[in-house]
Design a protein around this motif. Structure first.
Motif, PDB file in Angstrom:
ATOM      1  N   MET A 264     -22.586  31.171  -3.200  1.00 39.01           N
ATOM      2  CA  MET A 264     -23.269  31.499  -4.434  1.00 39.01           C
ATOM      3  C   MET A 264     -22.901  32.904  -4.907  1.00 39.01           C
ATOM      4  O   MET A 264     -22.734  33.153  -6.102  1.00 39.01           O
ATOM      5  CB  MET A 264     -24.781  31.378  -4.266  1.00 39.01           C
ATOM      6  N   SER A 265     -22.773  33.817  -3.961  1.00 36.13           N
ATOM      7  CA  SER A 265     -22.407  35.182  -4.327  1.00 36.13           C
ATOM      8  C   SER A 265     -21.016  35.236  -4.935  1.00 36.13           C
ATOM      9  O   SER A 265     -20.775  35.952  -5.916  1.00 36.13           O
ATOM     10  CB  SER A 265     -22.478  36.095  -3.095  1.00 36.13           C
TER      11      SER A 265
ATOM     12  N   ASP B 261     -35.428  26.795  -6.820  1.00 34.56           N
ATOM     13  CA  ASP B 261     -35.757  26.335  -5.473  1.00 34.56           C
ATOM     14  C   ASP B 261     -34.930  27.021  -4.401  1.00 34.56           C
ATOM     15  O   ASP B 261     -35.415  27.292  -3.297  1.00 34.56           O
ATOM     16  CB  ASP B 261     -35.561  24.822  -5.374  1.00 34.56           C
ATOM     17  N   ILE B 262     -33.686  27.351  -4.704  1.00 33.22           N
ATOM     18  CA  ILE B 262     -32.779  27.891  -3.696  1.00 33.22           C
ATOM     19  C   ILE B 262     -33.203  29.273  -3.200  1.00 33.22           C
ATOM     20  O   ILE B 262     -32.766  29.721  -2.143  1.00 33.22           O
ATOM     21  CB  ILE B 262     -31.344  27.950  -4.267  1.00 33.22           C
ATOM     22  N   PHE B 263     -34.084  29.949  -3.919  1.00 36.63           N
ATOM     23  CA  PHE B 263     -34.499  31.288  -3.531  1.00 36.63           C
ATOM     24  C   PHE B 263     -35.623  31.281  -2.485  1.00 36.63           C
ATOM     25  O   PHE B 263     -36.056  32.342  -2.036  1.00 36.63           O
ATOM     26  CB  PHE B 263     -34.904  32.086  -4.770  1.00 36.63           C
ATOM     27  N   ASP B 264     -36.077  30.106  -2.104  1.00 32.93           N
ATOM     28  CA  ASP B 264     -37.041  29.939  -1.016  1.00 32.93           C
ATOM     29  C   ASP B 264     -36.292  29.490   0.232  1.00 32.93           C
ATOM     30  O   ASP B 264     -35.756  28.378   0.261  1.00 32.93           O
ATOM     31  CB  ASP B 264     -38.081  28.896  -1.407  1.00 32.93           C
ATOM     32  N   PRO B 265     -36.211  30.326   1.278  1.00 31.77           N
ATOM     33  CA  PRO B 265     -35.460  29.933   2.477  1.00 31.77           C
ATOM     34  C   PRO B 265     -35.954  28.635   3.099  1.00 31.77           C
ATOM     35  O   PRO B 265     -35.196  27.938   3.777  1.00 31.77           O
ATOM     36  CB  PRO B 265     -35.671  31.112   3.436  1.00 31.77           C
TER      37      PRO B 265
ATOM     38  N   GLY C 276     -29.284  34.088   0.650  1.00 31.39           N
ATOM     39  CA  GLY C 276     -29.534  35.464   1.060  1.00 31.39           C
ATOM     40  C   GLY C 276     -30.341  36.267   0.059  1.00 31.39           C
ATOM     41  O   GLY C 276     -30.612  37.452   0.281  1.00 31.39           O
ATOM     42  N   TYR C 277     -30.742  35.641  -1.024  1.00 24.95           N
ATOM     43  CA  TYR C 277     -31.571  36.291  -2.036  1.00 24.95           C
ATOM     44  C   TYR C 277     -32.863  35.502  -2.209  1.00 24.95           C
ATOM     45  O   TYR C 277     -32.843  34.269  -2.257  1.00 24.95           O
ATOM     46  CB  TYR C 277     -30.839  36.369  -3.378  1.00 24.95           C
ATOM     47  N   GLY C 278     -33.980  36.246  -2.283  1.00 27.01           N
ATOM     48  CA  GLY C 278     -35.279  35.620  -2.473  1.00 27.01           C
ATOM     49  C   GLY C 278     -35.935  36.112  -3.742  1.00 27.01           C
ATOM     50  O   GLY C 278     -35.381  36.945  -4.469  1.00 27.01           O
ATOM     51  N   VAL C 279     -37.141  35.626  -4.005  1.00 32.59           N
ATOM     52  CA  VAL C 279     -37.808  35.996  -5.251  1.00 32.59           C
ATOM     53  C   VAL C 279     -38.127  37.484  -5.305  1.00 32.59           C
ATOM     54  O   VAL C 279     -38.233  38.056  -6.398  1.00 32.59           O
ATOM     55  CB  VAL C 279     -39.094  35.165  -5.462  1.00 32.59           C
ATOM     56  N   ASP C 280     -38.242  38.153  -4.160  1.00 33.64           N
ATOM     57  CA  ASP C 280     -38.459  39.602  -4.180  1.00 33.64           C
ATOM     58  C   ASP C 280     -37.307  40.319  -4.872  1.00 33.64           C
ATOM     59  O   ASP C 280     -37.499  41.387  -5.475  1.00 33.64           O
ATOM     60  CB  ASP C 280     -38.631  40.140  -2.761  1.00 33.64           C
ATOM     61  N   ASP C 281     -36.099  39.749  -4.778  1.00 34.55           N
ATOM     62  CA  ASP C 281     -34.929  40.366  -5.405  1.00 34.55           C
ATOM     63  C   ASP C 281     -34.963  40.257  -6.924  1.00 34.55           C
ATOM     64  O   ASP C 281     -34.215  40.961  -7.619  1.00 34.55           O
ATOM     65  CB  ASP C 281     -33.649  39.720  -4.873  1.00 34.55           C
ATOM     66  N   PHE C 282     -35.821  39.385  -7.446  1.00 31.17           N
ATOM     67  CA  PHE C 282     -35.923  39.255  -8.900  1.00 31.17           C
ATOM     68  C   PHE C 282     -36.444  40.544  -9.532  1.00 31.17           C
ATOM     69  O   PHE C 282     -36.243  40.767 -10.730  1.00 31.17           O
ATOM     70  CB  PHE C 282     -36.855  38.097  -9.262  1.00 31.17           C
TER      71      PHE C 282
END
Length: 286
Positions: free
Chosen positions: A88-89, A140-144, A216-222
């Motif tokens: 994704m990166s 959805d993908i941002f939730d491990p 490797g990215y979650g909602v906190d990164d938003f």
């Protein structure tokens, strides 16, 4: 550059080490909109009669925007070269490089499903490059712990512990459902016409590499996406549930949320209208 119609053209640009094929439509004097397709499809016009393509709604978009719609790395007419596994990166960095190569000045970046995921990760990895971001059904993908990952490995890899795509398992799974059988036929026709007989299996491997696990990215990164951002979803979307989208929206400093009624994991005229309305109201961008 190849002219495909009075309104759209296709071209290729060198960016991030590959030749990215893209469709361009609308007046260059309009605001730029980079439009990212979902997983397994491309900008091939054969998708335009399905609810999985922005091509169906191109006329509504180019009335307001100068649209740049690339084929993702490994999809359609954009080849993946080298030994690096698709992630994704990497796909997000491709979009950033495309923006730079075309000299776009803080365009809006919007995408559906996997395209929405890529748009969001691009905004996280390249702050300020986009003037606005739209994530349509790609939260959805941002939730491990998302159920999307085991489901994807089961369907596209043949088992929960799969590390590579299994085309035979995909054919078996899709053949069991008449609607999905038709979807697979389009996948084969699209990617084999671009890459030769059997290329759809290579495309499938690239898709699986990128989508089978948490990026490797979650909602906190938003919180680092400090530009106007729209989270868009249908209330009946089982792949990108409303709950995931609400959680993502609440972490965006300048976020807006739009939940459309009686809508599944598809692109609709109402969704496109919501994008146009959002970008039209985002005066700091437009």
């Amino acid at each position: 550059m190849t002219t495909t119609s009075a309104a759209s053209r296709t071209a290729t640009v060198r960016a991030n080490g590959i030749d990215i094929h893209y469709l361009e439509a609308g007046s260059p004097d309009s605001s730029d909109l980079v439009l990212l397709h979902g997983g397994l499809v491309s900008t091939n016009p054969l998708w335009d009669e399905t609810p999985l393509s922005y091509g169906t709604h191109l006329a509504a978009l180019i009335d307001r925007f100068h649209v740049i719609a690339p084929d993702q790395r490994g999809c359609g007419r954009t080849r993946h070269t080298g030994d690096e596994r698709v992630s994704m990166s990497l796909l997000a960095d491709d979009v950033a490089a495309l923006i730079g190569a075309l000299g776009l000045d803080r365009p809006a970046v919007a995408g559906f499903s996997m395209g929405g995921m890529i748009a969001t990760i691009m905004a996280i990895r390249h702050p300020g490059l986009a003037g606005a971001v739209v994530n349509d059904a790609g939260c959805d993908i941002f939730d491990p712990g998302s159920k999307s990952f085991p489901m994807l490995r089961e369907v596209f890899g043949g088992g929960l512990d799969a590390t590579e795509a299994d085309p035979d398992a995909v054919e078996a799974a899709f053949d069991a459902d008449p609607a999905m059988r038709g979807f697979l036929s389009l996948i084969k026709a699209d990617h084999d016409s671009a890459g030769g007989p059997g290329y759809w299996k290579i495309m499938l491997q690239h898709f699986f590499q990128a989508a089978r696990h948490w990026p490797g990215y979650g909602v906190d990164d938003f919180a680092g996406i400090d530009v106007p951002s729209l989270v868009l979803v249908g209330d009946r979307d089982e792949l990108s549930p409303v709950e995931d989208c609400v959680r993502a929206y609440r972490h965006l400093p300048r976020g807006q949320l739009c939940v459309l009624p009686d809508t599944e994991h598809v692109i609709t005229a109402a969704k496109v209208a919501a994008i146009v309305d959002f970008l039209g109201r985002t005066t700091s961008w437009s």
